[in-house]
Design a protein around this motif. Structure first.
Motif: not given
Length: 548
Positions: A530-545
């Motif tokens: 779960r940590i790894i999955s949400e970490a990937q989402q957090i990084v993807s959001t940073a790229f999108t932003d």
């Protein structure tokens, strides 16, 4: 990354490199300094590349050697330069070119007496030993790409403190080397190699017996010998292969080198996780041969080609997770060495939080720094740090009397320490780890990689803590978001997010078009996922932003 179907199995003919073509490419291919991938680029462990990809060719090496000469002149470094090399195919021609340039520039150069291989920690120890009693500071170069595949080459500079050069130094050398390449090497001074070997500036010295004589300052060999610990060693075809018999004979320990082969194609290696030949002593796939012998020895150990990393295999647990062994080594050293109680435990921010819990448990100060062993150098040199370690199986520690041992990673002392631990405590390192985990918690650790272009990597490098807007991670409240390491306030080059029972760190690779996520949970593997999955989402959001 999925596991290759041939991982852990013998290399096939198609996995082997064409050494003749590789060396020809080193001499005959001309890199274009205007192409980013073909420029000199120093990462956390020097400049690395491959001749066939025009990233490690003669032009790179002579330019780097000339840039190092000029740096020495600017800094007033007038002592000898100790030069080492590992067993990669490109290390041999690069060694000859470095000798030719340094001698032509009037540098006093010291090499192994038979022009043979020299491990990274030996160069560090030579520098430190010289500089203790001389006003003419010495420094060093090691020609190695560490555990990288056989087609790669590498070179790294160690200034007078004996450890990896700091970023401001490598940036200067890198910049000057690229300038030299851009002007077709016209500023490079070179001497014919055969003439350089006859120069009075070149000193040949027995590094092997020097280092072996020094080793008892770091390791309790009497305990190992008295207990009769049976040690198996696989040098993985690396630069320390001729050191082990000398060490065993000198200290009367029971040590067997299970693989005495040196082969620049490393064709004897089991394939790594991705199906490539890689001399990674922390990989269960690359270490499959030694793991299969675990019941033949009380403890079995391996090292990478330049011997700055370690792998520990026990009867009770097989190949140890590098983080687990770091924790064991730290606990043993802090409770069995008479060192200052104020000397710090040093860890990189992607190493296990088991070390944090351990430091608190034994009431020793902890310092968490960014990735890269260079952050431990000054502290190990001064005695401020008792230990410095990385999750990638690289570490070093103080001498037994509390003085500086090495300021670079030392695979010899970390592997021999495993035998000392068993001899003194009666527990092998894995049994020792289980006792620590029972007291402090069982960590689940993981690392994943994802493709990232240069723009995305730059965004991740410059990400601030404020950019992370999430409140929770894998069901737990986020307690800290770090963009700078708490131990020295240096930039992480990414972010780290921490909860009570877990964390992740995301940072771009310095050499590949990827970013890495490191993560750990003290709950279970499901929580880790779960940590790894949400970490990937957090990084993807940073790229999108960032509009990517």
């Amino acid at each position: 990354m999925s596991v290759h179907p041939h991982a852990g199995k013998a290399a096939r003919p198609e996995n082997r490199i064409n050494i003749g073509r590789l060396v020809s490419d080193y001499f005959l291919q001309t890199p274009d300094v205007n192409v980013v991938e073909q420029k000199v680029s120093f990462g956390t462990s020097g400049h690395r590349g491959s001749a066939s990809k025009l990233s490690f060719n003669q032009a790179h090496i002579v330019a780097i050697a000339q840039a190092v000469v000029e740096y020495r002149q600017q800094q007033g470094i007038t002592g000898p330069l100790f030069l080492g090399k590992d067993t990669h195919a490109l290390s041999e021609p690069a060694f000859a070119d470095v000798v030719s340039v340094l001698i032509a520039n009037g540098v006093n150069l010291v090499v192994q007496d038979d022009l043979g291989f020299t491990p990274t920690p030996v160069i560090s120890r030579l520098i430190i030993d010289h500089n203790k009693s001389s006003d003419d500071a010495a420094d060093g170069l090691i020609i190695t790409p560490s555990h990288n595949p056989p087609a790669d080459g590498g070179i790294k500079y160690n200034p007078p403190h004996g450890g990896p050069a700091e970023g401001e130094i490598t940036k200067q050398i890198e910049g000057r080397a690229n300038e030299i390449m851009a002007t077709q090497l016209r500023d490079v001074k070179r001497l014919d190699y055969s003439q350089a070997l006859e120069s009075s500036l070149l000193t040949k010295r027995d590094f092997i017996h020097f280092y072996s004589n020094e080793l008892n300052q770091a390791i309790d060999f009497d305990a190992i010998a008295k207990a009769g610990i049976n040690i198996g060693v696989d040098p993985l075809g690396g630069s320390g292969i001729h050191y082990w018999p000398v060490i065993a004979k000198q200290y009367g320990i029971n040590l067997t080198v299970v693989n005495p082969v040196v082969d620049a194609s490393f064709a004897f290696m089991p394939l790594d996780k991705d199906g490539k030949i890689r001399m990674d002593c922390s990989s269960p796939y690359a270490m499959a041969g030694l793991i299969a012998m675990k019941d033949d020895f009380d403890v079995a150990v391996g090292n990478d080609p330049d011997f700055d990393r370690h792998g520990i295999v026990t009867k009770s647990g097989g190949l140890m997770n590098p983080n687990h062994y770091l924790a064991v080594a730290i606990h043993y050293l802090m409770t069995h060495r008479d060192w200052s109680a104020t000397a710090k435990i040093g860890k990189t921010l992607v190493s296990s939080s088991l070390i944090d819990r351990l430091a608190k448990h034994i009431e020793r100060p902890l310092s968490e720094v960014p990735v890269g062993f260079k952050w431990f150098v000054d502290g190990l040199h001064s005695g401020e740090y008792a230990f410095g370690g990385e999750e990638s199986a690289g570490a070093s520690f103080l001498a037994r009397d509390g003085s500086c041992w090495t300021t670079d990673k030392d695979g010899f002392v970390m592997t021999l320490l495993a035998a000392e631990i068993l001899a003194v405590t009666g527990k092998d390192p894995y049994q020792y780890y289980l006792e620590l985990a029972e007291q402090l918690g069982q960590p689940c650790y993981g690392r994943v990689e994802a493709v990232a272009n240069l723009t995305q990597k730059k965004v991740l490098t410059e990400l601030s803590a404020d950019a992370i807007t999430a409140d929770t991670l894998a069901g737990e409240k986020i307690e800290q978001v770090l963009s700078h390491a708490p131990g020295n306030n240096a930039a992480i080059g990414g972010i780290k997010v921490v909860t009570e029972n877990g964390w992740f760190a995301a940072r771009p690779s310095g050499t590949e078009e990827i970013y890495k996520i490191y993560a750990e949970s003290f709950i279970d593997n499901n929580h880790l996922e779960r940590i790894i999955s949400e970490a990937q989402q957090i990084v993807s959001t940073a790229f999108t932003d960032a509009g990517l």
